[in-house]
Design a protein around this motif. Structure first.
Motif, PDB file in Angstrom:
ATOM      1  N   LEU A  99       0.733  -1.167  -0.020  1.00 15.52           N
ATOM      2  CA  LEU A  99      -0.093  -0.107  -0.009  1.00 15.52           C
ATOM      3  C   LEU A  99       0.861   1.232   0.028  1.00 15.52           C
ATOM      4  O   LEU A  99       0.408   2.272  -0.686  1.00 15.52           O
ATOM      5  N   ASP A 100       1.733   1.297   0.490  1.00 12.92           N
ATOM      6  CA  ASP A 100       2.829   2.395   0.795  1.00 12.92           C
ATOM      7  C   ASP A 100       3.294   2.721  -0.809  1.00 12.92           C
ATOM      8  O   ASP A 100       3.830   4.008  -1.104  1.00 12.92           O
ATOM      9  N   ARG A 101       3.505   1.743  -1.530  1.00 11.34           N
ATOM     10  CA  ARG A 101       3.993   1.882  -2.948  1.00 11.34           C
ATOM     11  C   ARG A 101       2.909   2.384  -3.889  1.00 11.34           C
ATOM     12  O   ARG A 101       3.281   2.843  -5.076  1.00 11.34           O
ATOM     13  N   LEU A 102       1.564   2.606  -3.320  1.00 11.71           N
ATOM     14  CA  LEU A 102       0.780   2.788  -4.430  1.00 11.71           C
ATOM     15  C   LEU A 102       0.838   4.581  -4.819  1.00 11.71           C
ATOM     16  O   LEU A 102       1.593   5.124  -4.040  1.00 11.71           O
ATOM     17  N   PRO A 103       0.496   5.081  -5.737  1.00  7.02           N
ATOM     18  CA  PRO A 103       0.467   6.398  -5.995  1.00  7.02           C
ATOM     19  C   PRO A 103      -0.082   7.085  -4.822  1.00  7.02           C
ATOM     20  O   PRO A 103      -0.976   6.699  -4.133  1.00  7.02           O
ATOM     21  N   ALA A 104       0.549   8.399  -4.534  1.00  5.54           N
ATOM     22  CA  ALA A 104       0.148   9.249  -3.566  1.00  5.54           C
ATOM     23  C   ALA A 104      -1.309   9.567  -3.385  1.00  5.54           C
ATOM     24  O   ALA A 104      -1.803   9.799  -2.490  1.00  5.54           O
ATOM     25  N   GLU A 131      -1.161   0.362  16.545  1.00  5.19           N
ATOM     26  CA  GLU A 131      -1.151  -0.272  15.188  1.00  5.19           C
ATOM     27  C   GLU A 131      -2.028   0.826  14.321  1.00  5.19           C
ATOM     28  O   GLU A 131      -1.517   1.015  13.230  1.00  5.19           O
ATOM     29  N   ARG A 132      -2.948   1.290  14.984  1.00  2.13           N
ATOM     30  CA  ARG A 132      -3.916   2.132  14.293  1.00  2.13           C
ATOM     31  C   ARG A 132      -3.181   3.527  13.920  1.00  2.13           C
ATOM     32  O   ARG A 132      -3.407   4.060  12.865  1.00  2.13           O
ATOM     33  N   ALA A 133      -2.461   3.930  14.709  1.00  4.15           N
ATOM     34  CA  ALA A 133      -1.609   4.981  14.760  1.00  4.15           C
ATOM     35  C   ALA A 133      -0.627   5.107  13.650  1.00  4.15           C
ATOM     36  O   ALA A 133      -0.400   5.890  12.458  1.00  4.15           O
ATOM     37  N   LEU A 134      -0.026   3.702  13.462  1.00  6.05           N
ATOM     38  CA  LEU A 134       0.950   3.390  12.351  1.00  6.05           C
ATOM     39  C   LEU A 134       0.372   3.622  10.852  1.00  6.05           C
ATOM     40  O   LEU A 134       0.749   4.179   9.930  1.00  6.05           O
ATOM     41  N   LEU A 135      -1.023   2.854  10.916  1.00  8.24           N
ATOM     42  CA  LEU A 135      -1.798   3.032   9.688  1.00  8.24           C
ATOM     43  C   LEU A 135      -1.951   4.483   9.362  1.00  8.24           C
ATOM     44  O   LEU A 135      -1.975   4.984   8.090  1.00  8.24           O
ATOM     45  N   SER A 136      -2.407   5.186  10.136  1.00 11.42           N
ATOM     46  CA  SER A 136      -2.769   6.804  10.208  1.00 11.42           C
ATOM     47  C   SER A 136      -1.494   7.608   9.295  1.00 11.42           C
ATOM     48  O   SER A 136      -1.760   8.359   8.576  1.00 11.42           O
ATOM     49  N   GLU A 137      -0.383   7.227  10.136  1.00 15.62           N
ATOM     50  CA  GLU A 137       0.685   7.857   9.444  1.00 15.62           C
ATOM     51  C   GLU A 137       0.981   7.488   7.907  1.00 15.62           C
ATOM     52  O   GLU A 137       1.861   8.532   7.393  1.00 15.62           O
ATOM     53  N   ARG A 138       0.515   6.337   7.552  1.00 16.35           N
ATOM     54  CA  ARG A 138       0.760   6.127   6.233  1.00 16.35           C
ATOM     55  C   ARG A 138      -0.574   6.478   5.546  1.00 16.35           C
ATOM     56  O   ARG A 138      -0.858   5.821   4.205  1.00 16.35           O
ATOM     57  N   ARG A 139      -1.503   6.966   5.723  1.00 14.43           N
ATOM     58  CA  ARG A 139      -2.680   7.373   5.275  1.00 14.43           C
ATOM     59  C   ARG A 139      -3.446   6.264   4.756  1.00 14.43           C
ATOM     60  O   ARG A 139      -4.088   6.010   3.562  1.00 14.43           O
ATOM     61  N   ILE A 140      -3.519   5.132   5.636  1.00 18.84           N
ATOM     62  CA  ILE A 140      -4.409   3.766   5.307  1.00 18.84           C
ATOM     63  C   ILE A 140      -5.496   3.978   6.262  1.00 18.84           C
ATOM     64  O   ILE A 140      -5.410   3.916   7.459  1.00 18.84           O
ATOM     65  N   GLU A 141      -6.806   3.681   5.871  1.00 15.80           N
ATOM     66  CA  GLU A 141      -7.928   3.933   6.593  1.00 15.80           C
ATOM     67  C   GLU A 141      -8.292   2.607   6.916  1.00 15.80           C
ATOM     68  O   GLU A 141      -8.000   1.448   6.407  1.00 15.80           O
ATOM     69  N   VAL A 142      -9.291   2.534   7.894  1.00 14.46           N
ATOM     70  CA  VAL A 142      -9.893   1.387   8.361  1.00 14.46           C
ATOM     71  C   VAL A 142     -11.175   1.430   8.195  1.00 14.46           C
ATOM     72  O   VAL A 142     -11.977   2.162   8.868  1.00 14.46           O
ATOM     73  N   ALA A 143     -11.771   0.552   7.398  1.00 14.30           N
ATOM     74  CA  ALA A 143     -13.419   0.593   7.174  1.00 14.30           C
ATOM     75  C   ALA A 143     -14.222   0.334   8.347  1.00 14.30           C
ATOM     76  O   ALA A 143     -13.916  -0.519   9.108  1.00 14.30           O
ATOM     77  N   TYR A 144     -15.359   0.975   8.322  1.00 11.34           N
ATOM     78  CA  TYR A 144     -16.355   0.837   9.408  1.00 11.34           C
ATOM     79  C   TYR A 144     -17.556   0.611   8.594  1.00 11.34           C
ATOM     80  O   TYR A 144     -18.045   1.102   7.795  1.00 11.34           O
ATOM     81  N   ASP A 145     -18.803   0.202   9.323  1.00 12.88           N
ATOM     82  CA  ASP A 145     -20.043  -0.001   9.061  1.00 12.88           C
ATOM     83  C   ASP A 145     -20.692   1.487   8.759  1.00 12.88           C
ATOM     84  O   ASP A 145     -20.536   2.179   9.640  1.00 12.88           O
TER      85      ASP A 145
END
Length: 301
Positions: free
Chosen positions: A254-259, A281-295
């Motif tokens: 995911l880090d390698r995807l276009p910005a 772990e959630r903070a690490l994802l946020s730093e990389r602009r990776i979201e976590v889906a929710y209902d």
């Protein structure tokens, strides 16, 4: 293109009914900053607000319909905003909800591969049961070929074969196409979604497809490959179950995807620490602009 997350959890939901892991026990006792989630399913529409396509019918489909007014009856005494159903595999977690939709007033246009159709008519004959109720209008998915669904001519769909296995109940030998991902493209804007809730591994071909999408909605099942083993709840690793864990490679890809690509994890297992909003772990994802889906999450492309 509008994408509605109906359920963001893996099989069993969150909290899982028989699980007392730190996540499930903590959310029940209201000790964690975490949202409950139902089992994985999404709905997609184009310009027509009344023509949604359901992608996978989870065991929680009735609760999901109740939580999403867009899919509820509103034009007749008995109707629905769901116009079509597309399946990415024949797993119980993605097909049991079909039985809950048996009161439909017409046969369901159901898109699936030959692999899934075989499982759902022989080993687990859900479709034979439904033929005795509302009926099924089966539409064949061929991986690599584009198709359109009823009521959404402004969207086109393509199935991509992913590494994976048939469900444990299946009597078939594993075959290419047991698990598929989807590319959905808005032909007006050329915006693309890449949806792959189950990914065993990523190669250069799949990464190229992911890179062509404005949003990737991908496998977030496990944080580590040995997550269930360390907790003592299973002897199976993530890879054994057909999932690429976040620390096992998903984050790196995911880090390698276009910005500009939106990155969203879905199909999250109840043991995954990313479910806890204030976890490291959630903070690490946020730093990389990776979201976590929710209902209830909505994505517009």
């Amino acid at each position: 293109m509008h994408i509605r997350i109906l359920g963001a959890a893996a099989g069993g939901g969150f909290p899982q009914w028989n699980c007392n892991c730190p996540n499930c026990g903590g959310v029940r006792r209201e000790e964690l900053d975490a949202r409950p989630r139902t089992q994985s399913s999404i709905a997609i529409r184009g310009a027509d607000e009344t023509a949604w396509t359901l992608v996978n019918a989870s065991p929680d489909i009735l609760a999901q319909l109740q939580a999403n007014p867009q899919l509820q009856p509103g034009r007749a005494y008995r109707d629905t905003g769901i116009r079509n159903i597309v399946l990415t595999d024949s797993q119980i977690d993605h097909t049991t909800g079909l039985l809950m939709l048996r009161e439909a007033t017409r046969p369901w246009p159901l898109w699936c591969t030959d692999n899934a159709f075989a499982d759902l008519t022989i080993s687990n004959p859900i479709l034979q049961v439904l033929q005795r109720y509302c009926g099924i209008d089966r539409q064949r998915i061929v991986t690599g070929e584009w198709f359109t669904v009823e009521g959404s001519d402004d969207l086109r769909w393509q199935a991509i074969a992913l590494p994976g296995r048939p469900p444990p109940y299946s009597t078939r030998a594993p075959a290419l196409g047991d698990v598929i991902g989807l590319i959905v493209e808005d032909v007006r804007t050329e915006a693309r979604l890449c949806y792959a809730p189950g990914v065993a591994n990523i190669d250069s071909w799949l990464f190229e497809l992911m890179s062509s999408a404005q949003c990737v909605l991908v496998d977030g099942t496990f944080w580590t490959d040995d997550e269930l083993v360390r907790l003592g709840v299973s002897h199976k690793r993530a890879a054994d179950m057909g999932h690429l864990s976040q620390t096992g490679g998903m984050i790196t890809w995911l880090d390698r995807l276009p910005a500009t690509t939106r990155r969203v994890l879905i199909h999250i297992n109840n043991t995954n620490p990313i479910l806890v909003e204030d976890s490291p772990e959630r903070a690490l994802l946020s730093e990389r602009r990776i979201e976590v889906a929710y209902d209830g999450m909505e994505i517009v492309l």
